[in-house]
Scaffold this motif. Structure first.
Motif, short mmCIF file in Angstrom:
data_model
loop_
_atom_site.label_atom_id
_atom_site.label_comp_id
_atom_site.label_asym_id
_atom_site.label_seq_id
_atom_site.Cartn_x
_atom_site.Cartn_y
_atom_site.Cartn_z
N CYS A 243 -33.39 -24.80 14.23
CA CYS A 243 -32.43 -24.34 15.22
C CYS A 243 -31.58 -23.22 14.62
N GLY A 244 -31.33 -22.21 15.41
CA GLY A 244 -30.57 -21.08 14.91
C GLY A 244 -31.42 -20.02 14.25
N GLY A 245 -32.73 -20.26 14.17
CA GLY A 245 -33.63 -19.28 13.58
C GLY A 245 -33.65 -19.36 12.06
N GLY A 246 -34.25 -18.36 11.44
CA GLY A 246 -34.37 -18.35 9.99
C GLY A 246 -35.78 -18.66 9.56
N ILE A 247 -35.95 -19.55 8.61
CA ILE A 247 -37.24 -19.82 8.01
C ILE A 247 -38.21 -20.50 8.97
N TYR A 248 -39.48 -20.12 8.91
CA TYR A 248 -40.55 -20.79 9.64
C TYR A 248 -41.76 -20.88 8.71
N ILE A 249 -42.45 -22.03 8.77
CA ILE A 249 -43.48 -22.35 7.78
C ILE A 249 -44.66 -23.03 8.46
N ARG A 250 -45.87 -22.70 8.02
CA ARG A 250 -47.07 -23.44 8.45
C ARG A 250 -48.07 -23.44 7.29
N GLN A 251 -48.96 -24.41 7.30
CA GLN A 251 -50.04 -24.46 6.32
C GLN A 251 -51.37 -24.30 7.04
N THR A 252 -52.22 -23.43 6.51
CA THR A 252 -53.51 -23.18 7.14
C THR A 252 -54.52 -24.27 6.74
N ALA A 253 -55.66 -24.27 7.41
CA ALA A 253 -56.69 -25.28 7.13
C ALA A 253 -57.22 -25.17 5.71
N HIS A 254 -57.24 -23.96 5.15
CA HIS A 254 -57.77 -23.81 3.78
C HIS A 254 -56.68 -24.01 2.73
N GLY A 255 -55.45 -24.32 3.14
CA GLY A 255 -54.43 -24.74 2.20
C GLY A 255 -53.29 -23.78 1.95
N SER A 256 -53.46 -22.48 2.23
CA SER A 256 -52.38 -21.54 2.01
C SER A 256 -51.19 -21.86 2.91
N VAL A 257 -50.00 -21.63 2.40
CA VAL A 257 -48.78 -21.82 3.17
C VAL A 257 -48.26 -20.45 3.58
N ILE A 258 -48.09 -20.26 4.88
CA ILE A 258 -47.57 -19.01 5.42
C ILE A 258 -46.14 -19.26 5.87
N PHE A 259 -45.24 -18.37 5.46
CA PHE A 259 -43.85 -18.53 5.88
C PHE A 259 -43.21 -17.16 6.08
N GLY A 260 -42.13 -17.16 6.82
CA GLY A 260 -41.43 -15.91 7.06
C GLY A 260 -39.96 -16.15 7.31
N ALA A 261 -39.17 -15.13 7.01
CA ALA A 261 -37.74 -15.15 7.29
C ALA A 261 -37.21 -13.74 7.02
N GLY A 262 -36.30 -13.30 7.84
CA GLY A 262 -35.71 -11.98 7.63
C GLY A 262 -36.63 -10.85 8.04
N LEU A 263 -36.18 -9.62 7.78
CA LEU A 263 -36.89 -8.44 8.23
C LEU A 263 -37.15 -7.47 7.09
N GLY A 264 -38.32 -6.83 7.15
CA GLY A 264 -38.62 -5.71 6.29
C GLY A 264 -38.16 -4.43 6.96
N THR A 265 -38.80 -3.31 6.61
CA THR A 265 -38.45 -2.03 7.21
C THR A 265 -39.65 -1.49 7.98
N ALA A 266 -39.36 -0.74 9.03
CA ALA A 266 -40.42 -0.17 9.87
C ALA A 266 -40.04 1.23 10.30
N ASP A 267 -41.01 2.13 10.26
CA ASP A 267 -40.85 3.49 10.74
C ASP A 267 -41.88 3.71 11.84
#
Length: 378
Positions: A243-267
């Motif tokens: 709640c409130g946003g921020g970190i989000y996480i999932r694990q794929t079937a082959h085991g890697s954990v994918i997560f994200g939070a915050g922003l990079g830069t874009a042009d």
């Protein structure tokens, strides 16, 4: 095919490729033009969450219809794109968050979406790998995840197999009204494409296409900062959010954990985006705070992409308010992946039948000429 079509689509993301497929299923002649490769922008570099939970009320009808399409991908496009109904668990930090989850639980139920509200003891019993800091959560079991790198290209291949003209590496020089509908000029191609209907699914460049027809909206860009780890033993079941946003996480079937939070830069103009090391470090710390067992897992890669964002965090989906035969779907603001298949189905219906059974009333471009809507849920 010739240069004359029932529908022309600008933009080969998931929404555009789904539009092409659903229009061909209805027998329309279709051309889709994409500056680069289908799915190479926001549709292919996102987190890969397929969730209905946590959405603004204006998106729920689309989300519900899209979930049905996600469940039948293999029969529709020949592959499931690694879609799995792992569930989506949204975590509450405190009692106020719990009240929000309960209210959202009732809202989702009114749309036929079932969630289970869990207290702190339930969380500890069912998801022991989580930090003990959470007051509870809400689990939507039918939500899940898919591989975003596979989905838009798979829709494009399926549309092409049905006879759609999918043109990659074709930047649009101009799009305008013509006597027969719309004319599109492509870079390095002397043939002018003509179509009765025009669909603008140009992502972060959608507002620029719309402006050529007098439809103006302020679309900025965002670059979600994403990370992936080495494969580990199965640990995390459902997608995790907060709640409130921020970190989000999932694990794929082959085991890697994918997560994200915050922003990079874009042009947007130079077609460049990059993650930021300091944001990646903050995201990794947030991931460990949520799932402590990730502390010693090796981080392999970080990335980002260029996504369009509209002022209220909701996309524009539907007909142009000023030009007959023109339809828009852009500005998905970092959460359009799950919606993409249904957006395409709805756009095909609007183009060919003039109406859709799926409500998109809260996503009209005209809302920006009205008082501000309720803030989007995180």
């Amino acid at each position: 095919m010739t240069g004359v079509f029932d529908i022309a689509i600008i933009g080969g993301g998931l929404a555009g490729c789904s539009t092409a497929l659903h229009a061909r299923l209805k027998g329309a002649s279709v051309v889709l033009v994409e500056r680069g490769r289908c799915g190479a922008q926001a549709s292919g570099v996102n987190y890969g969450g397929v969730r209905q939970q946590g959405r603004h009320p204006a998106e729920l009808a689309l989300a519900r219809r899209s979930r049905a399409i996600w469940g039948s991908l293999k029969s529709l496009i020949g592959t499931d794109c690694e879609f799995t109904a792992t569930g989506h668990l949204k975590l509450a930090r405190n009692d106020d968050d719990m009240a929000e989850l309960i209210a959202h639980h009732l809202l989702l139920g009114a749309h036929g979406i079932h969630t289970t509200v869990l207290d702190a003891d339930d969380l500890r019993g069912r998801f022991p790998y989580l930090s003990s800091r959470y007051a509870g959560g809400s689990l939507c079991a039918e939500d899940g995840q898919a591989n975003p790198r596979l989905v838009a290209p798979a829709f494009a291949r399926a549309a092409r197999a049905l006879g759609a003209d999918i043109r990659e590496g074709c930047p649009v020089i101009s799009a305008e009204r013509s006597n027969s509908g719309f004319s599109i000029r492509l870079d390095n191609d002397p043939i002018v494409l003509t179509a009765r209907r025009l669909v603008n699914t140009a992502g972060a460049w959608g507002a620029a296409i719309a402006a050529q027809f007098g439809d103006h909206v302020d679309e900025t860009v965002m670059a979600p900062n994403m990370c992936v780890t080495e494969p580990i033993a199965p640990l995390i079941g459902p997608n995790l959010g907060i709640c409130g946003g921020g970190i989000y996480i999932r694990q794929t079937a082959h085991g890697s954990v994918i997560f994200g939070a915050g922003l990079g830069t874009a042009d947007r103009e130079r077609l460049r985006a990059r993650p930021l090391a300091e944001i990646t470090m903050e995201a990794a710390a947030a991931a460990v705070a949520m799932v402590p067992e990730l502390k010693n897992v090796l981080l392999l890669r970080s990335w980002t992409g260029i996504e369009g964002r509209l002022p209220d965090g909701l996309p524009v989906v539907g007909p142009s308010p000023t030009v007959e035969g023109l339809f828009h779907a852009f500005g998905f603001s970092g959460h359009g992946f799950q919606l993409g298949p249904a957006v395409g189905a709805v756009l095909a219906e609007l183009c060919l039948e003039g109406h859709s059974p799926t409500s998109i009333s809260g996503l009209a471009m005209t809302r920006f000429n009205q008082p501000p809507a309720t803030a989007v849920q995180s």
